[in-house]
Motif scaffolding. Sequence first.
Motif, PDB file in Angstrom:
ATOM      1  N   LYS A  65      -6.485   5.080   3.258  1.00 40.45           N
ATOM      2  CA  LYS A  65      -6.497   3.710   2.882  1.00 40.45           C
ATOM      3  C   LYS A  65      -5.287   3.063   3.536  1.00 40.45           C
ATOM      4  O   LYS A  65      -5.496   2.122   4.140  1.00 40.45           O
ATOM      5  CB  LYS A  65      -6.322   3.597   1.291  1.00 40.45           C
ATOM      6  CG  LYS A  65      -6.389   2.191   1.022  1.00 40.45           C
ATOM      7  CD  LYS A  65      -6.392   2.140  -0.697  1.00 40.45           C
ATOM      8  CE  LYS A  65      -6.112   0.575  -0.966  1.00 40.45           C
ATOM      9  NZ  LYS A  65      -6.122   0.372  -2.482  1.00 40.45           N
ATOM     10  N   CYS A  66      -4.221   3.610   3.368  1.00 36.53           N
ATOM     11  CA  CYS A  66      -2.663   2.913   3.946  1.00 36.53           C
ATOM     12  C   CYS A  66      -2.731   3.058   5.479  1.00 36.53           C
ATOM     13  O   CYS A  66      -2.429   2.120   6.239  1.00 36.53           O
ATOM     14  CB  CYS A  66      -1.641   3.446   3.269  1.00 36.53           C
ATOM     15  SG  CYS A  66      -1.556   3.206   1.615  1.00 36.53           S
ATOM     16  N   LYS A  67      -3.219   4.220   5.825  1.00 38.44           N
ATOM     17  CA  LYS A  67      -3.011   4.657   7.453  1.00 38.44           C
ATOM     18  C   LYS A  67      -4.036   3.489   7.919  1.00 38.44           C
ATOM     19  O   LYS A  67      -3.763   3.119   9.111  1.00 38.44           O
ATOM     20  CB  LYS A  67      -3.444   5.997   7.757  1.00 38.44           C
ATOM     21  CG  LYS A  67      -3.536   6.264   9.204  1.00 38.44           C
ATOM     22  CD  LYS A  67      -2.198   6.253   9.765  1.00 38.44           C
ATOM     23  CE  LYS A  67      -1.134   7.234   9.504  1.00 38.44           C
ATOM     24  NZ  LYS A  67       0.011   7.049  10.216  1.00 38.44           N
ATOM     25  N   LEU A  68      -5.209   3.367   7.545  1.00 44.39           N
ATOM     26  CA  LEU A  68      -6.052   2.225   8.352  1.00 44.39           C
ATOM     27  C   LEU A  68      -5.507   1.193   8.171  1.00 44.39           C
ATOM     28  O   LEU A  68      -5.630   0.394   9.338  1.00 44.39           O
ATOM     29  CB  LEU A  68      -7.505   2.093   7.228  1.00 44.39           C
ATOM     30  CG  LEU A  68      -8.471   1.027   7.714  1.00 44.39           C
ATOM     31  CD1 LEU A  68      -9.046   1.374   8.838  1.00 44.39           C
ATOM     32  CD2 LEU A  68      -9.457   0.974   6.429  1.00 44.39           C
ATOM     33  N   LEU A  69      -4.604   0.669   7.126  1.00 41.73           N
ATOM     34  CA  LEU A  69      -4.163  -0.697   7.283  1.00 41.73           C
ATOM     35  C   LEU A  69      -3.047  -0.553   8.181  1.00 41.73           C
ATOM     36  O   LEU A  69      -2.863  -1.725   9.380  1.00 41.73           O
ATOM     37  CB  LEU A  69      -3.635  -1.147   5.995  1.00 41.73           C
ATOM     38  CG  LEU A  69      -4.365  -0.968   4.572  1.00 41.73           C
ATOM     39  CD1 LEU A  69      -3.587  -1.374   3.405  1.00 41.73           C
ATOM     40  CD2 LEU A  69      -5.707  -1.795   4.850  1.00 41.73           C
ATOM     41  N   CYS A  89       1.025  -1.221   0.099  1.00 41.01           N
ATOM     42  CA  CYS A  89       0.013  -0.128   0.058  1.00 41.01           C
ATOM     43  C   CYS A  89       0.678   1.372  -0.010  1.00 41.01           C
ATOM     44  O   CYS A  89       1.971   1.455   0.662  1.00 41.01           O
ATOM     45  CB  CYS A  89      -0.964  -0.007   1.040  1.00 41.01           C
ATOM     46  SG  CYS A  89      -2.224   1.346   1.149  1.00 41.01           S
ATOM     47  N   GLY A  90       0.733   2.215  -1.081  1.00 49.15           N
ATOM     48  CA  GLY A  90       1.309   3.413  -1.042  1.00 49.15           C
ATOM     49  C   GLY A  90       2.907   3.234  -1.146  1.00 49.15           C
ATOM     50  O   GLY A  90       3.488   3.953  -0.441  1.00 49.15           O
ATOM     51  N   GLY A  91       3.150   2.000  -2.036  1.00 48.29           N
ATOM     52  CA  GLY A  91       4.744   1.909  -2.196  1.00 48.29           C
ATOM     53  C   GLY A  91       5.382   1.211  -0.846  1.00 48.29           C
ATOM     54  O   GLY A  91       6.777   1.077  -0.837  1.00 48.29           O
ATOM     55  N   ARG A  92       4.688   0.715   0.130  1.00 49.80           N
ATOM     56  CA  ARG A  92       5.100   0.461   1.424  1.00 49.80           C
ATOM     57  C   ARG A  92       4.532  -1.273   1.500  1.00 49.80           C
ATOM     58  O   ARG A  92       3.760  -1.529   0.913  1.00 49.80           O
ATOM     59  CB  ARG A  92       4.541   1.074   2.619  1.00 49.80           C
ATOM     60  CG  ARG A  92       5.017   2.549   2.594  1.00 49.80           C
ATOM     61  CD  ARG A  92       6.613   2.683   3.005  1.00 49.80           C
ATOM     62  NE  ARG A  92       7.004   4.008   3.003  1.00 49.80           N
ATOM     63  CZ  ARG A  92       7.010   4.886   3.837  1.00 49.80           C
ATOM     64  NH1 ARG A  92       6.644   4.257   5.298  1.00 49.80           N
ATOM     65  NH2 ARG A  92       7.392   6.174   3.886  1.00 49.80           N
TER      66      ARG A  92
END
Length: 552
Positions: A378-382, A306-309
Amino acid sequence: MNNNKKRLYIIENNDEFKFSEKKKIVSFNRVAFLFFFILFIFLLYSTKIAYLGSSTPKKTYQTVNQIKNYRADIVDIDGSFIGKSVITYNVGVKPKLINDKKKFLLKLKYTFPEFDFEKIENNIEKNKFFYLKKKLTPQKSEEIKLLGEKSLVLEPKVTRIYPDNNLFSHTVGQIDDENFGVSGIEKSFDNYLKTNTKPLIMTLDKEIQYLVRQELLNSEKIFKNVGSAGILMNINSGEILSLVSLPDFDINLRKNISDKKYINRATKGVYEFGSVFKTFTIAAGFDEKLIEPKDMFNNLEKKIYCGGRTISEYDEDLSQNLSVEEILINSGNIGSVKIGQKLGVDKIKNFLIRIGILGDIEFDIPEIGKPIPFNWGKCKLLTVSFGHGITTTLIQLAKGYAIISNGGYDITPTLIKDKNIGYTKKKRVLSTDVSLKINQILRRVVTEGTASLADVKGYNVGGKTGTALIVENGKYTKKKINTFASIFPINEPKYVFIVMLEDTKLSKNYVYNYRNKPGSFVGTPFNTAGWTSVEVAAKIIEKIGPILATKY
């Protein structure tokens, strides 16, 4: 001859008669004088007493507000002194009144050989008033008086003393030389302490506080951590029995503490705590009726992006088919992410706010940190779902665990006895079955999962481990924050106990004695909470458990 005897007899009687007459006159005069003098004194004092008895005094006693430098005592839950005001004396020297300098110094050396006499002589030469010693005891002040030196000046002063030195430094705080509280309880309750005669009763238990602190100090010898903190709180009342942060300091010295290493890690420090947040993600799923303990998550990826991470499991051997309870027991990252996705941003954010993890917290001391704000997406939720990229304070973490374990009721952490006594009506913030489900899983984390070293016999400990990387200058380092959040006894939850160790290292020689099976293990295999914070917490529970069981 007879005539001579008669004459002698008459003469002796005449002399005796004349002498007695004179003595009687003198005695009468003296008695009369004393009588009238005593009568005069009696009448004088009788008049004064009658006057005083008939008049209304303007000031018969001194109120609390009028007592200079007055502060009420601070005591622990058993009434043992934590902070107390006593009379001490500052002794000063007026060099101009010293008649014989050599004799003056000789007297001082004889009575107080511990004084720095080179410094004293230099100050005398300046010919200006200076303090010889501050905070002398009444006994020492009497010794000063006996020296008979008019150049020595005694100034009585109300002094605040803390019998336990470092033990309560981060909670009690300090006062300045003008009797103003500058930190801790001394600051928050400054007005109360100045205007009340009754002592301020804290919820802290001195005996338990000592045992928690000692084990945290021992952990520094084993794991070489640079700091640590521990909080023991009643999950129903919010009363805190122990709050320790290390390193600490001697509050009797009244030093201005500016070094960040002395920060209150239990309330002021803001940290990422890692996997202890997975408990909240799953509890939120229960609260929203989106998941059940036995629900399966199959074909879990080993890595997601997600987001390159990259988000991956810490254990590559972890099964790809896990139930909800197995996700928490084995501390699965990907499974937690999947539950977070089911919840969505609004639900998980709202849940964390309701249990006090995010936002401000009301507390009894001013040294309170605030979680670092961030933008949800979206990525912070994960990442939030498994405890990465989200911060809070240890006191807020304790509150959160208390709420999800006590039946879903809101609580207010406090250090002051009976402060929450008026709040008889509990406020429910979670559904009724959340605690029943989550507590059963937390117990299995200890009996089957990452916190097996915490299985202290007789106390039914449940809990969750968390290992997080420390952020410095905006970047993650290899240093770690290792945390264990525990609830016990889990069958009838009463206490939340959290231990946090900062920047731990592996110990090659430490011997682990298993608590749930025979045997031992030498050396720390992994620098994780399960091998550091859990071990420390278990040793503390073994020591404080009997006290809690018999006393509370």
